[in-house]
Write a protein that holds these residues in place. Structure first.
Motif, PDB file in Angstrom:
ATOM      1  N   VAL A 194      62.687  20.313  61.669  1.00  0.00           N
ATOM      2  CA  VAL A 194      63.590  20.596  61.592  1.00  0.00           C
ATOM      3  C   VAL A 194      63.987  20.240  60.205  1.00  0.00           C
ATOM      4  O   VAL A 194      64.031  19.480  59.407  1.00  0.00           O
ATOM      5  N   PHE A 195      63.750  21.706  59.001  1.00  0.00           N
ATOM      6  CA  PHE A 195      64.222  21.058  57.562  1.00  0.00           C
ATOM      7  C   PHE A 195      65.456  21.562  57.560  1.00  0.00           C
ATOM      8  O   PHE A 195      66.006  21.129  57.703  1.00  0.00           O
ATOM      9  N   PRO A 196      66.012  19.699  56.966  1.00  0.00           N
ATOM     10  CA  PRO A 196      67.232  19.172  56.638  1.00  0.00           C
ATOM     11  C   PRO A 196      67.955  19.759  55.689  1.00  0.00           C
ATOM     12  O   PRO A 196      67.589  20.198  54.483  1.00  0.00           O
ATOM     13  N   LEU A 197      69.341  19.893  56.024  1.00  0.00           N
ATOM     14  CA  LEU A 197      69.643  20.679  54.599  1.00  0.00           C
ATOM     15  C   LEU A 197      71.132  18.737  54.464  1.00  0.00           C
ATOM     16  O   LEU A 197      71.010  18.338  53.596  1.00  0.00           O
ATOM     17  N   SER A 198      71.838  18.625  55.556  1.00  0.00           N
ATOM     18  CA  SER A 198      72.544  17.062  55.239  1.00  0.00           C
ATOM     19  C   SER A 198      72.550  16.941  56.732  1.00  0.00           C
ATOM     20  O   SER A 198      73.166  16.842  57.640  1.00  0.00           O
ATOM     21  N   PRO A 199      71.843  15.296  56.743  1.00  0.00           N
ATOM     22  CA  PRO A 199      71.194  14.970  57.617  1.00  0.00           C
ATOM     23  C   PRO A 199      72.228  14.053  58.919  1.00  0.00           C
ATOM     24  O   PRO A 199      72.612  14.344  59.929  1.00  0.00           O
ATOM     25  N   ALA A 200      73.512  13.584  57.869  1.00  0.00           N
ATOM     26  CA  ALA A 200      74.606  13.071  58.229  1.00  0.00           C
ATOM     27  C   ALA A 200      74.909  14.416  59.752  1.00  0.00           C
ATOM     28  O   ALA A 200      76.160  13.969  60.286  1.00  0.00           O
ATOM     29  N   PHE A 201      75.143  15.606  58.955  1.00  0.00           N
ATOM     30  CA  PHE A 201      75.766  16.988  60.348  1.00  0.00           C
ATOM     31  C   PHE A 201      74.523  17.687  60.672  1.00  0.00           C
ATOM     32  O   PHE A 201      75.508  18.074  62.020  1.00  0.00           O
ATOM     33  N   SER A 372      86.202  34.150  46.677  1.00  0.00           N
ATOM     34  CA  SER A 372      86.089  33.080  46.441  1.00  0.00           C
ATOM     35  C   SER A 372      86.834  32.718  47.865  1.00  0.00           C
ATOM     36  O   SER A 372      85.988  30.810  47.733  1.00  0.00           O
ATOM     37  N   GLY A 373      86.966  32.954  48.217  1.00  0.00           N
ATOM     38  CA  GLY A 373      87.972  31.914  49.186  1.00  0.00           C
ATOM     39  C   GLY A 373      87.299  32.393  50.602  1.00  0.00           C
ATOM     40  O   GLY A 373      87.697  31.506  51.879  1.00  0.00           O
ATOM     41  N   SER A 374      86.332  33.193  50.728  1.00  0.00           N
ATOM     42  CA  SER A 374      85.312  33.362  51.687  1.00  0.00           C
ATOM     43  C   SER A 374      84.942  32.753  52.535  1.00  0.00           C
ATOM     44  O   SER A 374      85.181  32.526  54.465  1.00  0.00           O
ATOM     45  N   ALA A 375      84.109  31.908  51.831  1.00  0.00           N
ATOM     46  CA  ALA A 375      83.147  30.417  52.655  1.00  0.00           C
ATOM     47  C   ALA A 375      84.134  29.611  53.302  1.00  0.00           C
ATOM     48  O   ALA A 375      83.874  29.328  54.589  1.00  0.00           O
ATOM     49  N   ALA A 376      85.085  28.853  52.961  1.00  0.00           N
ATOM     50  CA  ALA A 376      86.250  28.328  53.296  1.00  0.00           C
ATOM     51  C   ALA A 376      87.394  28.908  54.479  1.00  0.00           C
ATOM     52  O   ALA A 376      86.800  27.709  54.813  1.00  0.00           O
ATOM     53  N   LYS A 377      87.264  30.182  54.505  1.00  0.00           N
ATOM     54  CA  LYS A 377      87.981  30.675  55.832  1.00  0.00           C
ATOM     55  C   LYS A 377      87.564  30.419  56.868  1.00  0.00           C
ATOM     56  O   LYS A 377      86.966  30.623  58.480  1.00  0.00           O
ATOM     57  N   PHE A 378      86.024  30.871  56.667  1.00  0.00           N
ATOM     58  CA  PHE A 378      84.410  30.925  57.833  1.00  0.00           C
ATOM     59  C   PHE A 378      84.644  29.602  58.210  1.00  0.00           C
ATOM     60  O   PHE A 378      84.275  29.423  59.661  1.00  0.00           O
ATOM     61  N   MET A 379      84.335  28.409  57.197  1.00  0.00           N
ATOM     62  CA  MET A 379      84.854  27.413  57.604  1.00  0.00           C
ATOM     63  C   MET A 379      85.459  26.072  58.794  1.00  0.00           C
ATOM     64  O   MET A 379      85.314  25.424  58.920  1.00  0.00           O
ATOM     65  N   ARG A 380      86.773  26.880  57.987  1.00  0.00           N
ATOM     66  CA  ARG A 380      88.053  26.242  58.883  1.00  0.00           C
ATOM     67  C   ARG A 380      87.366  25.461  60.135  1.00  0.00           C
ATOM     68  O   ARG A 380      88.150  24.409  59.912  1.00  0.00           O
ATOM     69  N   TYR A 381      87.659  26.193  60.714  1.00  0.00           N
ATOM     70  CA  TYR A 381      87.674  25.391  61.859  1.00  0.00           C
ATOM     71  C   TYR A 381      85.962  25.040  62.965  1.00  0.00           C
ATOM     72  O   TYR A 381      85.921  24.610  64.135  1.00  0.00           O
ATOM     73  N   SER A 382      85.206  25.221  62.016  1.00  0.00           N
ATOM     74  CA  SER A 382      83.868  25.229  62.521  1.00  0.00           C
ATOM     75  C   SER A 382      83.646  23.420  61.751  1.00  0.00           C
ATOM     76  O   SER A 382      83.341  22.527  62.774  1.00  0.00           O
ATOM     77  N   MET A 383      83.144  23.306  60.668  1.00  0.00           N
ATOM     78  CA  MET A 383      82.229  22.732  59.569  1.00  0.00           C
ATOM     79  C   MET A 383      83.844  20.804  59.847  1.00  0.00           C
ATOM     80  O   MET A 383      83.019  20.207  60.266  1.00  0.00           O
ATOM     81  N   PRO A 384      85.246  21.183  60.806  1.00  0.00           N
ATOM     82  CA  PRO A 384      85.470  19.937  61.377  1.00  0.00           C
ATOM     83  C   PRO A 384      84.477  19.047  62.133  1.00  0.00           C
ATOM     84  O   PRO A 384      84.489  17.925  62.400  1.00  0.00           O
ATOM     85  N   PHE A 385      84.049  19.816  63.129  1.00  0.00           N
ATOM     86  CA  PHE A 385      83.281  19.369  64.346  1.00  0.00           C
ATOM     87  C   PHE A 385      81.542  18.973  64.140  1.00  0.00           C
ATOM     88  O   PHE A 385      81.196  18.174  65.109  1.00  0.00           O
ATOM     89  N   ASN A 386      81.460  19.506  62.865  1.00  0.00           N
ATOM     90  CA  ASN A 386      80.015  18.964  62.713  1.00  0.00           C
ATOM     91  C   ASN A 386      80.372  16.858  61.721  1.00  0.00           C
ATOM     92  O   ASN A 386      79.948  16.794  61.918  1.00  0.00           O
ATOM     93  N   VAL A 387      81.171  17.507  61.163  1.00  0.00           N
ATOM     94  CA  VAL A 387      81.657  16.169  60.526  1.00  0.00           C
ATOM     95  C   VAL A 387      82.423  14.718  61.954  1.00  0.00           C
ATOM     96  O   VAL A 387      81.887  13.808  61.563  1.00  0.00           O
ATOM     97  N   LEU A 388      83.048  15.355  62.940  1.00  0.00           N
ATOM     98  CA  LEU A 388      83.236  14.719  63.881  1.00  0.00           C
ATOM     99  C   LEU A 388      81.810  14.449  64.253  1.00  0.00           C
ATOM    100  O   LEU A 388      81.986  13.675  65.319  1.00  0.00           O
TER     101      LEU A 388
END
Length: 445
Positions: A194-201, A372-388
């Protein structure tokens, strides 16, 4: 919703036919969702499936189930395009393990799917093949990066598709297109090939129109890794909802409709006790994610980017460039902060078994309303659980805008320009508790 332990139906267990290929090709063209039809591979595996059936062998777990593959995941004999003009068109010499495992279970790959270039962007607006069209409503953003995989499932062309999820790239397109989208616990599903984007997540995830098929597919692609997590003391609630607790503090004023899902679960305690802790986690996560993702993505691309920067999509090139001057020493510090945060965050589960959150921070945005704020709204509740690294499932809610891929007005928002769009929530579980989460989800609604 179907039982999470359910096996494919009798109809699904029969080998795929030419009608399926034709429908995938039609939907792929209509919604710009397909980069390549994988007919040769599908034909060979279908013949194998027929031979097994005719010789009296029992059906495998996903016998004859067609599936699509995001085009950052290798399928032997086909190029992996990454949605980019910056690529080699040489066919992959081997498939990714997740593909091998699905095929070994009887599933049949029918298409590689269009995606945000190199998976780098949550909106899904930049691909060398053009952006994917949302089957629910062409005016609505598909989200990304796994746009095409979500679209083929939303259009009912396939029941199952593979995507990747680094900050929500499975769960957010699932929310925008009205289907199930699952991100497993970080590290449970292999990312080789799988081609990586950010291997930590980075995590391989699944789209499906049916939770039973998704659950079976997860068991297949997780393999022994999932069994190890299941044996590590994660509570198993598959038999009932007795004694379970769910935290809904992040739902806020969106709670009423979402809580209808929980009404039929017996002996379930609904709490908001962890609200401040969860809110603090959301605020702490973003800076760590931003630095690590920028640094790792630049490291992945730096050699190719030095030669062919002008050939990348403009927005993707800008993101890669933003990671150029980040130092390795600070990167190591951020990895340490990530490890500490992952350990500290487990305290959330001291008082609850699951979290129920919005899938998006607001409605599905229209393409012509992105700002300019749309991406942050899309990721607000999804990105944290990639980090965790916790498992998380997008669950579509009944109502206006949930489509069937017909592409014509039918009273439920398909192709009608329905302003409300799909609605969805996100169910989150303990790390390693993937099966528990999926079994609990099967009892909702």
């Amino acid at each position: 919703m179907t039982d999470g332990q359910e096996q494919p139906t009798t109809e699904q267990a029969h080998p795929m036919d030419e009608h399926t290929i034709a429908e995938v090709e039609r939907a792929g063209t209509q919604f710009n969702a397909v980069t390549a039809m994988t007919v040769d591979r599908a034909d060979a595996l279908t013949a194998e499936s027929i031979d097994r059936r005719d010789s009296g062998q029992p059906p495998r777990r996903l016998e004859g189930v067609p599936f699509a593959i995001k085009d950052v995941i290798d399928l032997v004999g086909y190029p992996t395009t990454m949605g980019s003009a910056v690529r080699s068109d040489a066919p992959a010499t081997a498939s990714a393990p997740v593909v091998d495992r699905l095929e070994a279970a009887g599933a049949i790959p029918v298409a590689k799917t269009n995606c945000q270039e190199y998976s780098y962007g949550i909106l899904g607006e930049e691909s060398a093949f053009g952006r994917v069209i949302n089957p629910v409503d062409p005016a609505l953003c598909t989200a990304g990066s796994s746009s095409g995989s979500a679209a083929l499932v939303a259009a009912n062309a396939v029941p199952l598709a593979l995507g990747t999820d680094t900050a929500g790239s499975v769960r957010v397109p699932a929310a925008c297109q009205g289907v199930f989208g699952f991100k497993p616990t970080f590290g449970v599903v292999p990312v080789d090939g799988v081609f990586p984007l950010s291997p930590a997540f980075d995590t391989v995830g699944l789209f499906a129109s049916d939770l039973g098929v998704l659950t079976t597919a997860f068991d297949v692609i997780a393999g022994a890794g999932s069994e190890a997590h299941a044996a590590a003391g994660v509570p198993d609630g598959s038999a009932s909802g007795i004694g379970r607790t769910i935290d809904v503090s992040l739902l806020g004023d969106r709670a009423n409709r979402a809580l209808d899902l929980l009404a039929e679960v017996p002996n379930l305690t609904i709490t908001s006790a962890n609200g401040p802790t969860l809110g603090e986690l959301l605020d702490d996560l973003a800076p760590i994610y931003d630095f690590i993702r920028l640094y790792e993505a630049y490291e992945v691309h730096k050699d190719l980017f030095a030669e062919r920067a002008a050939d990348y999509q403009p927005g993707v090139a800008k993101k890669i460039e933003a990671g150029r001057d980040l130092g390795e020493a600070e990167y190591r510090k951020q990895l340490d902060a990530l490890a500490e945060l992952r350990e500290r965050s487990l305290s959330v589960f001291g008082a609850t078994d699951f979290l129920l959150t919005p899938a998006l921070d607001g409605p599905v945005v229209r393409w012509d309303e992105i700002d300019s704020g749309s991406a942050a709204k899309f990721m607000r509740y999804s990105m944290p659980f990639n980090v965790l690294g916790w498992p998380a499932l997008t669950i579509p809610l009944p109502g206006a805008g949930v489509g069937n891929g017909a592409g014509v007005g039918n009273g439920n928002g398909v192709g009608t320009g329905a302003s409300s769009g799909p609605r969805a929530v996100q169910l989150v579980g303990r790390p390693g508790g993937d099966r528990d989460l999926l079994a609990f989800a099967s009892r909702l609604g």
